[in-house]
Motif scaffolding. Sequence first.
Motif, mmCIF file in Angstrom:
data_model
loop_
_atom_site.group_PDB
_atom_site.id
_atom_site.type_symbol
_atom_site.label_atom_id
_atom_site.label_comp_id
_atom_site.label_asym_id
_atom_site.label_seq_id
_atom_site.Cartn_x
_atom_site.Cartn_y
_atom_site.Cartn_z
ATOM 1 N N ASP A 200 37.386 -33.582 47.824
ATOM 2 C CA ASP A 200 36.147 -33.541 47.070
ATOM 3 C C ASP A 200 36.404 -33.517 45.566
ATOM 4 O OD1 ASP A 200 33.405 -33.546 46.789
ATOM 5 O OD2 ASP A 200 33.255 -31.353 46.806
ATOM 6 N N THR A 201 37.177 -34.482 45.102
ATOM 7 C CA THR A 201 37.495 -34.555 43.672
ATOM 8 C C THR A 201 36.421 -35.278 42.880
ATOM 9 O OG1 THR A 201 38.727 -36.616 43.989
ATOM 10 C CG2 THR A 201 39.969 -34.544 44.136
ATOM 11 N N GLY A 202 35.443 -35.879 43.558
ATOM 12 C CA GLY A 202 34.430 -36.666 42.855
ATOM 13 C C GLY A 202 34.956 -38.053 42.524
ATOM 14 N N GLY B 198 33.493 -43.000 46.028
ATOM 15 C CA GLY B 198 33.017 -42.297 47.211
ATOM 16 C C GLY B 198 31.990 -43.086 47.984
ATOM 17 N N SER C 142 40.272 -38.396 47.367
ATOM 18 C CA SER C 142 38.921 -38.090 46.904
ATOM 19 C C SER C 142 38.060 -37.546 48.034
ATOM 20 C CB SER C 142 38.287 -39.348 46.319
ATOM 21 O OG SER C 142 36.935 -39.132 45.991
ATOM 22 N N GLU C 143 38.164 -38.152 49.221
ATOM 23 C CA GLU C 143 37.342 -37.735 50.359
ATOM 24 C C GLU C 143 37.752 -36.365 50.888
ATOM 25 O OE1 GLU C 143 37.807 -40.836 53.161
ATOM 26 O OE2 GLU C 143 36.685 -42.317 51.985
ATOM 27 N N GLU C 144 39.055 -36.139 51.051
ATOM 28 C CA GLU C 144 39.517 -34.909 51.687
ATOM 29 C C GLU C 144 39.356 -33.692 50.787
ATOM 30 O OE1 GLU C 144 43.300 -34.919 53.486
ATOM 31 O OE2 GLU C 144 42.903 -36.645 54.756
#
Length: 708
Positions: free
Chosen positions: A291-293, A312, A287-289
């Motif tokens: 940016d999947t929300g 997040g 999610s962080e790398e």
Amino acid sequence: MKRISVDIGGTFTDCFLVWDAKQVEAKALTTHHNLALGFMEALDRACDELGLDVRTVLSQVDSVRYATTLGTNALLERKGPKVGLLTTAGYESSVPLSRGRGYGEGLTPKEQQDLPAARRPDPLVPPTMIAGVRERVDYKGQVLMPLDEEHLRLQIRRLVDRGAQAFVVALVNSVVNPVHEKRVEEILLEEYPSHMLGAIPVILSHRVVGRKGEYGRATSAILDAYLHDQMYHALSALEMTLKEYGYTKPMLVVHNTGGMAQLNSTHALQTIHSGPTSGINVAERLSEEFDTGKLIAMDIGGTSCDIGLVVGGGIKFYEFNPVIDRWLVNVPMLHLKIIGAGGGSIARYNQIFNSIEVGPESAGSDPGPACYDRGGMYPTVTDADLLLGYLDPDHYAGGTVKLNRRRAEFAVREYLCEELGISVIEAAKQIKQKVDTNMAHAMFQELGVKGYDPKDFTLLAYGGNGPLHACGIAGVLGIDKILVPPFSSIFSAVGAGLMNQLHIHERNVFIHIYDSNTRKLFDQYDRFNALVAELEDAGREDLLRQGMNEEDIRFRLELDMRYGNQRTETSVVCPTTRLNNVRDVMNLIAAFSKNYGERFGEGSQSPEAGIRINTIRVIAYVELETIPFRKPGGASGRVAVEPVKVRPCHFTGLDGMVQTAVYDVGQLSPGSIVEGPALVESPRTTYLVETGWRLVMGAQGSAWILRA
């Protein structure tokens, strides 16, 4: 980088092997009688793909990471030592009484609706093995009654005479002042040194749990003592097996707190549900790398469906009073919703509602589903998926398990069709629809309790059966985006390969960061900072003991906060690790307000009720080298592809048979588009793209499945 990560599930043992630029996945059936056999079989298959022997690989890897179910199995089988409990005199009945609620904890919601018929679990410590100790410490940590050492020695001898093989010391208020618990340990070792009783475990409750709550702390220490012997000897035996094959480094054990540690720095409770926890860990990184929300992490294996949330901002959801088996404990664990819905979940006829129920009972790996042809007689979700045409009977689990369609038909017909008066295919459709709905409802409840809307999330589908059931679940929830991550069938094993060495220490406090009665902000900075420093020192000591460099140690400060006397607590990552002035306090309040508003709606904040800190938690960790991933596929691919074959399938909501295109994942390049209905097959899982959905392929087996 050369690294081995293994996750043992209820049905399959997953192995992820990184060998420089090569990344290999492998599976083997879990061998419950000896988990090391399944471990070595999966590793052997991974080594075969590299053309290397196991000894060569183990002699060169930098680490072996292991997520185990040993503790879970020991509890299920009740294979533990006879435990003796030493507690403050007058509190001997605290554990047997179990707050008057012990008969309900750990039961299913249906069973909890009929508590008068519920049965208490057999006690891990019977009343005859509980002895009172004359001592007393008050809630401030002041000694009201010194420890009566002569009486203590008499009580210890009585428990030894009754067969105690492990000791738990759980004294009242010992988390505030552990002086008496430490002295009890000293006296135990004086009375029975190692040359008399051997390496008898002595578990002090304040070392297992740092929070108040006498019953939960006592049961936590009891479970730790009960599981200690089997976990220690089994993992030590596995470590010795690895050494025989040339592995000379300490084995790293995955913890349910979201990190890992060496075996000598792991207590038994930390291994419960450690496999699913590693899946949540890698989902956070994804999610962080990229940016999947917000993500709903959904791991559907052969035995269960494990659900976790990734929102997040470094926010983690902990379960502070989890129930393990039938006992409430006070150890912090990453929160997981575990439901009995996997490929091996057994379908049965519900006579009352004249319908099909699925789970929580599972056929596991032995004998497994009926179609495994290993003696299983009952219909399961995997049997239904086979009958609906979703699974290739000759290439299931990389071809290691051949599926027998006739066995599946017989089981469904025998136990469901004759009762319901429907066809085999209709029964299989109902099984799939029921299990998808069960999982969707569990996710909806999980999101609702935490104040989130499912439509704001992407469904992250992994595990052997995750991509197969993702569309059905997303359809019930109203979710439009599904992400199948790289190496989805062994994603939790991948997560074990990405973990940092980490320890959590926490302390219960009662701090008004804003007192609504006096309308004053908290200003006792030295008191707060001293508590944080104490917890940091404990974490630093843990990591230094394992050979970590002090300059590499990092800390994260989390605070459990609430408005006034609300029951809902929110875990907030503190912007600074110290509070030194009003600005720091206001920044903390702002972070809490922002987090609360995102969860429960802007405007729901209630600072006029006061703001409290209930728990200070320090995470001490060392960031280790991580495995590089290529970014998952985007949502705008334009590469057309041709199917390798067509197979007749059946879908819920559609009448009759549908000729369905089947694609080989190895022939799909990033950007390839597959329109539903379709199947995408890989050696270890199947992506089901239902009608109204389309798949956009990414790198390393990742894919977006989007509502058309």
